[in-house]
Motif scaffolding. Structure first.
Motif, mmCIF file in Angstrom:
data_model
loop_
_atom_site.group_PDB
_atom_site.id
_atom_site.type_symbol
_atom_site.label_atom_id
_atom_site.label_comp_id
_atom_site.label_asym_id
_atom_site.label_seq_id
_atom_site.Cartn_x
_atom_site.Cartn_y
_atom_site.Cartn_z
ATOM 1 N N TYR A 370 -50.395 -41.747 19.821
ATOM 2 C CA TYR A 370 -49.529 -40.611 20.140
ATOM 3 C C TYR A 370 -48.259 -40.635 19.284
ATOM 4 O O TYR A 370 -47.910 -39.658 18.632
ATOM 5 C CB TYR A 370 -49.193 -40.667 21.633
ATOM 6 N N ASP A 371 -47.577 -41.781 19.255
ATOM 7 C CA ASP A 371 -46.323 -41.870 18.496
ATOM 8 C C ASP A 371 -46.554 -41.796 16.988
ATOM 9 O O ASP A 371 -45.784 -41.172 16.265
ATOM 10 C CB ASP A 371 -45.584 -43.169 18.830
ATOM 11 N N ALA A 372 -47.616 -42.451 16.545
ATOM 12 C CA ALA A 372 -47.861 -42.530 15.104
ATOM 13 C C ALA A 372 -48.216 -41.175 14.516
ATOM 14 O O ALA A 372 -47.922 -40.889 13.357
ATOM 15 C CB ALA A 372 -48.990 -43.517 14.820
ATOM 16 N N TYR A 373 -48.857 -40.336 15.307
ATOM 17 C CA TYR A 373 -49.270 -39.037 14.781
ATOM 18 C C TYR A 373 -48.512 -37.885 15.437
ATOM 19 O O TYR A 373 -47.760 -37.171 14.791
ATOM 20 C CB TYR A 373 -50.776 -38.833 14.996
ATOM 21 N N GLN A 378 -44.135 -33.873 15.344
ATOM 22 C CA GLN A 378 -43.079 -33.068 15.983
ATOM 23 C C GLN A 378 -41.709 -33.338 15.350
ATOM 24 O O GLN A 378 -40.875 -32.437 15.253
ATOM 25 C CB GLN A 378 -43.012 -33.374 17.476
ATOM 26 N N GLN A 379 -41.506 -34.572 14.919
ATOM 27 C CA GLN A 379 -40.243 -34.883 14.228
ATOM 28 C C GLN A 379 -40.183 -34.162 12.883
ATOM 29 O O GLN A 379 -39.157 -33.594 12.520
ATOM 30 C CB GLN A 379 -40.118 -36.404 14.045
ATOM 31 N N GLU B 50 -51.629 -38.581 6.439
ATOM 32 C CA GLU B 50 -50.858 -39.814 6.217
ATOM 33 C C GLU B 50 -49.628 -39.602 5.327
ATOM 34 O O GLU B 50 -48.729 -40.432 5.304
ATOM 35 C CB GLU B 50 -51.750 -40.892 5.596
ATOM 36 N N GLN B 51 -49.622 -38.473 4.612
ATOM 37 C CA GLN B 51 -48.438 -38.141 3.789
ATOM 38 C C GLN B 51 -47.144 -38.205 4.591
ATOM 39 O O GLN B 51 -46.082 -38.433 4.041
ATOM 40 C CB GLN B 51 -48.544 -36.709 3.273
ATOM 41 N N LEU B 52 -47.255 -37.949 5.881
ATOM 42 C CA LEU B 52 -46.046 -37.913 6.712
ATOM 43 C C LEU B 52 -45.348 -39.269 6.750
ATOM 44 O O LEU B 52 -44.152 -39.354 7.036
ATOM 45 C CB LEU B 52 -46.372 -37.459 8.140
ATOM 46 N N ASN B 53 -46.098 -40.330 6.436
ATOM 47 C CA ASN B 53 -45.500 -41.664 6.465
ATOM 48 C C ASN B 53 -44.480 -41.878 5.341
ATOM 49 O O ASN B 53 -43.727 -42.847 5.363
ATOM 50 C CB ASN B 53 -46.587 -42.743 6.385
ATOM 51 N N GLU B 54 -44.450 -40.975 4.371
ATOM 52 C CA GLU B 54 -43.453 -41.080 3.300
ATOM 53 C C GLU B 54 -42.044 -40.809 3.819
ATOM 54 O O GLU B 54 -41.063 -41.176 3.183
ATOM 55 C CB GLU B 54 -43.722 -40.036 2.199
ATOM 56 N N LEU B 55 -41.968 -40.119 4.956
ATOM 57 C CA LEU B 55 -40.661 -39.688 5.435
ATOM 58 C C LEU B 55 -40.034 -40.718 6.368
ATOM 59 O O LEU B 55 -40.714 -41.315 7.189
ATOM 60 C CB LEU B 55 -40.806 -38.365 6.205
ATOM 61 N N ILE B 57 -37.988 -40.865 9.429
ATOM 62 C CA ILE B 57 -37.590 -39.894 10.450
ATOM 63 C C ILE B 57 -37.207 -40.571 11.759
ATOM 64 O O ILE B 57 -37.211 -39.941 12.812
ATOM 65 C CB ILE B 57 -38.733 -38.900 10.728
ATOM 66 N N SER B 58 -36.837 -41.828 11.668
ATOM 67 C CA SER B 58 -36.609 -42.570 12.913
ATOM 68 C C SER B 58 -35.528 -41.927 13.794
ATOM 69 O O SER B 58 -35.563 -42.059 15.011
ATOM 70 C CB SER B 58 -36.269 -44.017 12.610
ATOM 71 N N ASN B 59 -34.572 -41.213 13.173
ATOM 72 C CA ASN B 59 -33.493 -40.630 13.985
ATOM 73 C C ASN B 59 -33.672 -39.144 14.274
ATOM 74 O O ASN B 59 -32.758 -38.497 14.782
ATOM 75 C CB ASN B 59 -32.151 -40.831 13.288
ATOM 76 N N THR B 60 -34.852 -38.610 13.927
ATOM 77 C CA THR B 60 -35.053 -37.175 14.107
ATOM 78 C C THR B 60 -35.606 -36.874 15.492
ATOM 79 O O THR B 60 -36.573 -37.482 15.929
ATOM 80 C CB THR B 60 -36.030 -36.638 13.032
ATOM 81 N N GLU B 61 -34.965 -35.931 16.152
ATOM 82 C CA GLU B 61 -35.421 -35.504 17.480
ATOM 83 C C GLU B 61 -36.710 -34.682 17.332
ATOM 84 O O GLU B 61 -36.759 -33.741 16.537
ATOM 85 C CB GLU B 61 -34.305 -34.633 18.087
ATOM 86 N N PRO B 62 -37.772 -34.997 18.103
ATOM 87 C CA PRO B 62 -39.010 -34.204 17.981
ATOM 88 C C PRO B 62 -38.786 -32.751 18.407
ATOM 89 O O PRO B 62 -37.970 -32.480 19.284
ATOM 90 C CB PRO B 62 -39.985 -34.887 18.951
ATOM 91 N N LEU B 63 -39.509 -31.833 17.766
ATOM 92 C CA LEU B 63 -39.410 -30.409 18.105
ATOM 93 C C LEU B 63 -40.737 -29.985 18.735
ATOM 94 O O LEU B 63 -41.759 -29.928 18.070
ATOM 95 C CB LEU B 63 -39.150 -29.582 16.835
#
Lengths: 487, 106
Positions: A370-373, A378-379, B50-55, B57-63
């Motif tokens: 859930y968190d990984a994807y 959503q972030q 998996e491209q998203l792992n390049e970012l 985003i640890s401090n970004t609030e989920p939308l």
């Protein structure tokens, strides 16, 4: 007769109101064309007899008050229509006859429109070519060297039906480009309104935080009229926006002098055909000629929109489609116990693309992933929305191509989900950010297939989007090249 | 306690066991052909995302929703919607006022 189906929605309604044309004659002309156009496979369900009797009633009782008086309209088979079968082009909903009417379609009928039937689409609106429909491909009224071309998707029956004059206008739904891409592929206008502008109540849900209904029409004025008809707050949809009622057609205006139009550099993608880039350049010149100010802008997270979408949309879909269990509606397979009945029903009832998305969605929502994807997507969705928020401090609207190619051959991309998904590269970011965007026909490629330009606006600023499109439309002077080869 | 995966690619690869588990969770009957095609498709989709792992985003609030408004509250009045007859009308197997499902209690 025969020329009625060439009229725009605005003109047809005005002629019906002034009694120059009767609602019955208008309806009969559409019915005659629909009967001769089975080859295009645009309709899943036809309601032609009811349409004729409803049109008669409009004439007999002089019911000419509504803004869509007598307009013969077929709608995407994703809108629940009372007492008319609604399938979402899926085998699992075969035989489902809603006992209620979606808010958007009830607004059409309240305003005097006449239902012609339900239009084919990708199964549960999951697709970009209409090839995932359980009821077969829709054929694009445009053809290349005798080869059949897809009409785009998921609102492919809608786009083909408007382009082939089988409905005077229609409503589709757009989760990642499903109104705009098929509009571009068939040379028509398609608008995805701001998320919340039109009620989602009674629409078969795909991805609830992205889905939005919108008009697909012959031109920009018709689009404004349709948006007037279908938009507005609905207490039955908790995400519908409680904004004041606007009059888009009345306020339609070509004067865009001084309007600031952004050109995002990230929309120049690898392998984009030169003719798409050329068309975009032409669009920029037309905007300048109309007095708009062009500004280069950056939307740095654009490349992450598709991967974000292909986590969020399947996640929401896997949850929304859990309701198809063979108990309450639609198709049911047998099984020795409850679980086996569920599993067989869903395995036989859903097509491959739908199963693929349910599986992906279930995986990204499952414990440990859930968190990984999902959370991560959503972030990133937040970053994509922030990009737009930032540029809209400087510009009033954004101009891009609608799709990175023209319509392709049937079967060409069927076996490669990723290459199919790439079709939506310019449209998906807009759904993630909840913005309004229109596609208007802007020219043809070398093989004679239509191409579209997209104008993106600020939230709830459909008027600027429509006005810019109206100005461009005049400069473009697009003429349909549909040749009625199937009749 | 959940164990969060790190982003090594081994964890992101879907094998037959995973497909079986996901199809069970999805309530979609599985067979050899389905499993093989899903292994191929799901891995290609997961590789794509998996491209998203390049970012970072640890401090970004989920939308989760773009809607920025207070939820509407309707008046607390009775309305005649979702009547039993309407709800049951489309059920493939029903009996009187009930949905019928395969026997679940021995």
């Amino acid at each position: 007769m025969g020329e009625i189906t060439k009229l725009t929605l605005v003109n047809l309604v005005s002629k019906i109101k002034s009694k120059e044309i009767s609602a019955l004659d208008a309806c009969s002309d559409y019915v005659n064309r629909i009967v001769k156009s089975k080859k295009l496979n645009t309709f899943v369900t036809e309601t032609l007899e009811q349409a004729i009797s409803f049109a008669k009633k409009i004439d007999d009782n002089n019911l000419k008050e509504g803004i869509l008086s007598g307009a013969p309209i077929a709608v995407k088979d994703l809108f629940c229509t009372k007492n008319v079968e609604t399938t979402a082009s899926s085998k699992i909903l075969k035989g489902f006859v809603p006992t209620y009417e979606s808010t958007v379609t009830s607004k059409l009928w309240e305003r005097g429109a006449v239902l012609l039937g339900k239009l084919n689409c990708d199964e549960f609106a999951m697709g970009s070519s209409n090839e995932t429909s359980a009821f077969g491909n829709v054929i694009n009224p445009y053809k290349v060297n005798d080869e059949n071309i897809v009409p785009g998707g998921s609102s492919g029956g809608c786009s083909a039906a408007v382009a082939a004059d089988l409905t005077v206008a229609t409503v589709g739904t757009d989760t990642g480009g499903s109104i705009r891409q098929p509009a571009a592929f068939t040379g028509i206008v398609g608008l995805k309104p701001t998320y919340g502008r039109c009620s989602r109540w009674g629409i078969v849900a795909f991805a609830s935080s992205l889905d939005q209904a919108g008009p697909m029409t012959k031109n920009v004025s018709d689009c404004a009229l349709m948006l007037d008809a279908i938009s507005g707050f609905d207490e039955k949809d908790s995400t519908s926006a409680n904004t004041k009622k606007e009059e888009f057609l009345k306020n339609l205006n070509r004067n865009i002098k001084g309007l600031k139009i952004g050109i995002p550099k990230e929309y120049i993608v690898d392998d984009m055909p030169k003719e798409i880039q050329d068309l975009w350049d032409k669009g920029i010149s037309w905007m300048k000629e109309s007095g708009a100010i062009i500004k280069d802008i950056s939307l740095p997270h654009t490349k992450y929109a598709l991967p974000t979408y292909y986590i969020i949309a399947p996640a929401e879909a896997s949850s929304n489609l859990a309701r198809y269990d063979g108990v309450r509606y639609g198709f049911r397979a047998s099984g020795k116990d409850l679980n086996e009945m569920y599993e067989n029903t869903r395995s036989l009832g859903f097509g491959n693309e739908v199963k693929r998305r349910i599986m992906i969605g279930t995986y990204v929502l499952s414990s440990g992933y859930y968190d990984a994807y999902y959370l991560k997507a959503q972030q990133v969705r937040r970053l994509i929305k922030n990009d737009f928020d930032l540029v809209f401090k400087d510009v009033d609207a954004i101009l891009t191509p609608t799709a990175p190619s023209s319509a392709f051959k049937i079967g060409e991309k069927k076996d490669d989900p990723i290459s199919m998904y790439l079709n939506d590269v310019f449209t998906v970011p807009i759904n993630l950010a909840g913005l309004p965007a229109i596609s208007i026909p802007a020219g043809f490629d070398q093989s004679g297939l239509p191409l579209g330009l997209q104008i993106i606006g600020k939230p709830f600023d459909e008027q600027t989007v429509l006005n810019s499109a109206y100005a461009l439309e005049e400069k473009i002077g697009f003429k349909s090249q549909v040749k009625d080869w199937w009749m | 306690m959940l164990i969060y995966p790190n982003f090594s690619s081994s964890l992101m690869t879907i094998n037959k066991e995973t497909v079986k588990k996901i199809s069970k969770l999805s309530r979609i009957a599985s067979n050899e052909e389905f499993e093989n095609s899903m292994i191929k498709d799901l891995n290609s989709i997961l590789k794509f995302v998996e491209q998203l792992n390049e970012l970072n985003i640890s401090n970004t609030e989920p939308l989760s929703s773009v809607v920025d408004q207070k939820l509407y509250q309707r008046d607390d009045v009775e309305k005649k919607i979702n009547e039993k007859k309407d709800i049951l009308q489309n059920s493939p197997v029903k009996n009187e006022n009930y949905f019928v499902v395969p026997k679940i209690i021995e």
